[in-house]
Design a protein around this motif. Sequence first.
Motif, PDB file in Angstrom:
ATOM      1  N   ILE A  78       7.733  14.708   6.659  1.00 25.31           N
ATOM      2  CA  ILE A  78       6.541  13.965   6.592  1.00 25.31           C
ATOM      3  C   ILE A  78       6.087  13.796   5.065  1.00 25.31           C
ATOM      4  N   ILE A  82       5.497  10.205   2.943  1.00 27.10           N
ATOM      5  CA  ILE A  82       4.326  10.101   1.985  1.00 27.10           C
ATOM      6  C   ILE A  82       4.553   9.774   0.718  1.00 27.10           C
ATOM      7  N   LEU A 143      -5.094   9.480   0.838  1.00 26.20           N
ATOM      8  CA  LEU A 143      -3.874   8.577   0.657  1.00 26.20           C
ATOM      9  C   LEU A 143      -3.996   7.523  -0.119  1.00 26.20           C
ATOM     10  N   SER A 220      -2.069  15.697  -5.139  1.00 24.65           N
ATOM     11  CA  SER A 220      -2.026  16.732  -4.146  1.00 24.65           C
ATOM     12  C   SER A 220      -2.064  18.246  -4.322  1.00 24.65           C
ATOM     13  N   ALA A 226      -3.679  13.274  -0.625  1.00 20.50           N
ATOM     14  CA  ALA A 226      -3.596  12.987   0.980  1.00 20.50           C
ATOM     15  C   ALA A 226      -4.344  14.634   1.379  1.00 20.50           C
ATOM     16  N   ASN A 230      -1.785  16.005   6.456  1.00 18.70           N
ATOM     17  CA  ASN A 230      -0.770  15.396   5.777  1.00 18.70           C
ATOM     18  C   ASN A 230       0.158  16.269   4.669  1.00 18.70           C
ATOM     19  N   SER A 232       2.022  16.409   2.103  1.00 23.48           N
ATOM     20  CA  SER A 232       2.453  15.904   0.821  1.00 23.48           C
ATOM     21  C   SER A 232       3.521  17.255   0.232  1.00 23.48           C
TER      22      SER A 232
END
Length: 284
Positions: A78, A82, A143, A220, A226, A230, A232
């Motif tokens: 993931i 991103i 984001l 982050s 984000a 999320n 990151s």
Amino acid sequence: MTAIVEQVTDAAPRRRPHATLILGLCFTGAIAVLALVSLFWLPFDPSDISGGRLEGPNAEHLLGTDKLGRDLFTQLMIGARIALVVGTASVALAAVLGVAIGLTAAFARPWVDDSLSATLDVIIAFPVLLLAMLVVAVQGASLWSAILAIGLAMSAVVARLTRILARRVLHEQFITAARTSGTRLPGIIAFHVLPNIAPTLGVNLALQFGAAVLAEASLSYLGLGAPPPNASWGRLLQEAQGTVLTAPVGAIAPGIALVVLVLGVNFIADGLRDFADPTRRRSR
């Protein structure tokens, strides 16, 4: 005939892709594959906390689990998505704004050019991360706020480079010939200026992509990127810093992924520079 053969022989090595370009495509392609696969398949649900806390790599969890029991490989995939989304979107925003402002400064009257140049110099004097933090602080952490912040911060660098390159092209004789033949300003920009500045500008945008990925990870890490859930890479590093001695994979994996992506785009930029600069091609 001999001269033709010599020309073909001399030009052939120049068309071969440079090693750094191939290496960069491999590095970046590996991260892109992870990001694309994450759109259709993930080993575990991102919110699944059924795994044991801080497990090491095993057959079920390739990279182990974090302190909440979530699969780290899932979080890493993931994070790749991103990183690519933020890098691509922020560089696209910086390119649109920067090229527009740079061309405006190049074609404007001297007092307008001087005013825009002074403004760009002031913006460039501030670090990208600092400007991004200011924008995110006003807009709120998300984001799209990160994309907007990074894109706006980088647009000044792109604008400055575009202005310099465009003004250099405007002094060429073919621009004078185009104006003499009656070519209007949009035609000069579209058919003469942009094609001549595109190679150098493309190399710079590739470098800006790597800087954008690092800026997003930094935001982050500071809690300004984000928000959860999320995953990151910067947030993964921040969450793993307290357990780096007991579960080092949680910090090593996103760190390596970040280095691979940034090195990949920098290698691509170096390879593109070789193709854009004939003198560098001959030296190799």
